[in-house]
Design an enzyme around this catalytic site. Structure first.
Site, mmCIF file in Angstrom:
data_model
loop_
_atom_site.group_PDB
_atom_site.id
_atom_site.type_symbol
_atom_site.label_atom_id
_atom_site.label_comp_id
_atom_site.label_asym_id
_atom_site.label_seq_id
_atom_site.Cartn_x
_atom_site.Cartn_y
_atom_site.Cartn_z
ATOM 1 N N ASP A 41 18.306 -16.985 -52.795
ATOM 2 C CA ASP A 41 17.736 -16.760 -53.810
ATOM 3 C C ASP A 41 16.137 -15.427 -52.672
ATOM 4 O O ASP A 41 15.399 -15.970 -52.144
ATOM 5 C CB ASP A 41 16.595 -17.116 -54.124
ATOM 6 C CG ASP A 41 15.653 -16.572 -55.018
ATOM 7 O OD1 ASP A 41 15.558 -15.520 -55.011
ATOM 8 O OD2 ASP A 41 14.911 -17.443 -55.658
ATOM 9 N N TYR B 216 10.205 -21.840 -55.861
ATOM 10 C CA TYR B 216 11.126 -21.301 -57.243
ATOM 11 C C TYR B 216 12.136 -20.254 -57.385
ATOM 12 O O TYR B 216 11.843 -19.577 -56.380
ATOM 13 C CB TYR B 216 9.167 -20.639 -57.492
ATOM 14 C CG TYR B 216 8.779 -20.175 -59.166
ATOM 15 C CD1 TYR B 216 9.001 -21.171 -59.771
ATOM 16 C CD2 TYR B 216 8.944 -19.007 -59.397
ATOM 17 C CE1 TYR B 216 8.581 -20.363 -60.981
ATOM 18 C CE2 TYR B 216 8.196 -18.300 -60.425
ATOM 19 C CZ TYR B 216 9.076 -18.374 -61.462
ATOM 20 O OH TYR B 216 8.346 -18.143 -62.665
ATOM 21 N N LYS C 72 11.925 -7.646 -56.666
ATOM 22 C CA LYS C 72 10.587 -7.561 -56.146
ATOM 23 C C LYS C 72 10.364 -6.314 -55.047
ATOM 24 O O LYS C 72 10.196 -5.579 -56.107
ATOM 25 C CB LYS C 72 9.847 -8.458 -55.208
ATOM 26 C CG LYS C 72 9.784 -9.509 -56.167
ATOM 27 C CD LYS C 72 8.966 -10.896 -55.601
ATOM 28 C CE LYS C 72 8.344 -12.136 -56.284
ATOM 29 N NZ LYS C 72 7.023 -12.240 -56.600
HETATM 30 C C1 PLP Z 1 12.033 -17.043 -54.740
HETATM 31 C C2 PLP Z 1 12.155 -16.371 -56.299
HETATM 32 N N1 PLP Z 1 12.962 -16.314 -56.891
HETATM 33 C C3 PLP Z 1 12.604 -15.722 -58.162
HETATM 34 C C4 PLP Z 1 11.171 -15.312 -58.731
HETATM 35 C C5 PLP Z 1 11.382 -15.094 -59.956
HETATM 36 O O1 PLP Z 1 11.201 -13.370 -60.429
HETATM 37 P P1 PLP Z 1 10.097 -12.956 -61.732
HETATM 38 O O2 PLP Z 1 9.008 -13.076 -61.163
HETATM 39 O O3 PLP Z 1 10.540 -11.047 -61.379
HETATM 40 O O4 PLP Z 1 11.126 -13.360 -62.701
HETATM 41 C C6 PLP Z 1 10.115 -15.510 -57.822
HETATM 42 C C7 PLP Z 1 9.407 -14.619 -58.142
HETATM 43 O O5 PLP Z 1 7.946 -15.046 -57.718
HETATM 44 C C8 PLP Z 1 10.247 -15.216 -56.604
HETATM 45 O O6 PLP Z 1 10.015 -15.728 -55.561
#
Ligand code: PLP
Length: 448
Positions: free
Chosen positions: A250, A151, A278
């Site tokens: 990511d 995700y 985060k």
């Molecule tokens: C690996 C990863 N990338 C991107 C995101 C998206 O971040 P946000 O919820 O701050 O938009 C998340 C959210 O959990 C994530 O775990």
């Protein structure tokens, strides 16, 4: 399959708040997983938090094993973070002009990772969305590769589910995402090198970038596999380089959490571009993307790839993130690691004693428990993760919640700890495990 999901009742303040929330907000929540849909029951509405604890509006104290889905590495309401935030807020909450805090936050991120420049944004979604545009702008190519079960936020092009077969073009994963938007997205099984080779053999000169979670944490925790001494991320970086595609890691979830330098701290694979979020926001909306200066210089105002944000680099959020990163010392990581090791062992022992088939997996201190059928000994990809008994997890979850332990309300999420989860706190979790394991054993599920 029968269900053991409890009824929603209105006998608590949380239930009353949820009923009201559902009238004014879709599903009563501002992010879907908070609604408890996959475990059933009523979400707890939170009034306050301190250290390892959440306090709900009914006055229950809950040991928090979600930690805001990652950010609260130091525990809730850390006094130094709160002081710094209060000071920043008192000086004004947004200027729409550069500040020293955002420069210092960028320096802190660069110091811990292989990126040479960063751009601050407001959410992980915004970071991955921007990184795709940059990768496409730089390479002049359209296609992107992602992995099923990873995700990256609710970016249209990344909300894609795999079609059948390897290296098929993706189909939209949500109504409202058009086929045109995902037509250039290839979705492959995680940890499957043959599928990656096949995709690059077929489309190599059209692929702008491959984006992967540095270690998968959004289908449960699935670390990058090692084959013949070569880690999956190394393999991905090499095949991207071979084909002139950019390798995007990511680290929104893993960055600054599973080690000082995230997954990069473990495998040392330097991606072309990275995304963060985060922990680096310290509980405020802040995220970032970064990479080699030569790539980042293609962004406006230096280059032509447009990207902007009214609140990007917000002074309060930047101060929270900067203070958090500065307080995230080796001792903090050592504590979280120790707590994670103990809890994994205790959960495994309790489920084993109750005869519940399961697999515990981790990437550093981020771990999850898969309620997979007997005989499954490892979970390398989404197809395997999807074999879990969500019914068994729901029963486990509610038993833990009744005992005052707040787990992720979905079987497909990691468990997050903080430096405030000491042995006394973990003792409370451990004492709740036998009943929860018995509840899981009594629930129906595949392989049982
Ligand atoms: C690996 C990863 N990338 C991107 C995101 C998206 O971040 P946000 O919820 O701050 O938009 C998340 C959210 O959990 C994530 O775990």
């Amino acid at each position: 399959m029968s269900t053991t999901l409890p009824d929603t009742s209105l006998d608590t303040r949380s239930a009353a708040a949820f009923a009201r929330a559902q009238q004014v907000t879709p599903g009563g929540v501002n992010s879907p997983v908070r609604a408890f849909l996959s475990v059933g029951g009523t979400p707890r509405f939170i009034a306050s938090a301190k250290g390892p604890y959440l306090y709900d509006v009914d006055g229950n104290e809950l040991v928090d094993l979600v930690c805001s889905w990652g950010p609260m590495l130091l525990g809730h309401a850390h006094p130094e973070v709160i002081d710094a935030v209060a000071g920043a807020a008192a000086r004004g909450t947004s200027y729409g002009a550069p500040t020293l805090a955002e420069v210092e936050l960028a320096v802190e991120i660069i110091d811990r990772t292989p990126v040479e420049q960063v751009r601050l944004v407001n959410s992980g979604t915004e970071a991955t969305m921007s990184v795709l545009r940059l990768a496409r702008g730089v390479t002049g190519r359209d296609k992107i590769v992602k992995f099923a079960g990873c995700y990256h936020g609710h970016v249209d092009a990344l909300l894609a589910a795999a079609g059948s077969g390897v290296a098929t073009l993706a189909i939209p994963g949500s109504p409202g995402v058009t086929e045109a938007t995902t037509a250039d997205t290839l979705v492959l099984p995680y940890n499957d090198r043959a599928a990656v080779r096949e995709a690059f053999a077929a489309f190599g000169d059209q692929i702008a970038c491959l984006v992967t979670e540095a270690a998968a944490g959004n289908m449960g925790v699935i670390p990058p596999g090692v084959e013949d001494g070569v880690g999956f991320n190394r393999f991905l970086a090499d095949i991207c380089a071979e084909h002139g595609a950019l390798f995007v890691s990511d680290e929104v979830m893993t960055g600054f959490r599973i080690s000082r330098s995230g997954q990069y701290g473990f495998d040392g694979v330097a991606p072309d571009l990275m995304t963060f979020g985060k922990v680096m926001g310290g509980g405020f909306p802040a995220a970032a993307f970064g990479g080699r200066a030569e790539l980042m210089q293609r962004l406006a105002p230096v280059g032509g790839v447009y990207q902007a944000g009214t609140l990007s680099g917000n002074p309060v959020a930047s101060t929270a993130g900067l203070t958090t990163l500065r307080l995230a010392t080796p001792e903090v990581y050592a504590r979280v690691d120790r707590a994670a090791e103990r809890l994994q062992a205790e959960v495994g022992a309790a489920l084993g004693a109750a005869g519940v088939p399961h697999v515990v997996q981790h990437a550093g201190n981020l771990f999850s428990v898969f309620f997979v059928p007997d005989g499954v000994t490892a979970v390398p990809d989404y197809a395997t993760a999807a074999r879990q008994s969500t019914t068994a997890y729901a029963a486990f979850f509610h038993s833990m919640l009744d005992s005052g332990v707040y787990l992720p309300p979905s079987a497909f999420e990691g468990w997050f700890l903080s430096a405030t989860h000491d042995d006394a706190v973990l003792d409370r979790v451990v004492s709740a495990l036998p009943a929860a394991a018995a509840a899981a054993a009594a629930a129906e599920g595949p392989g049982r």
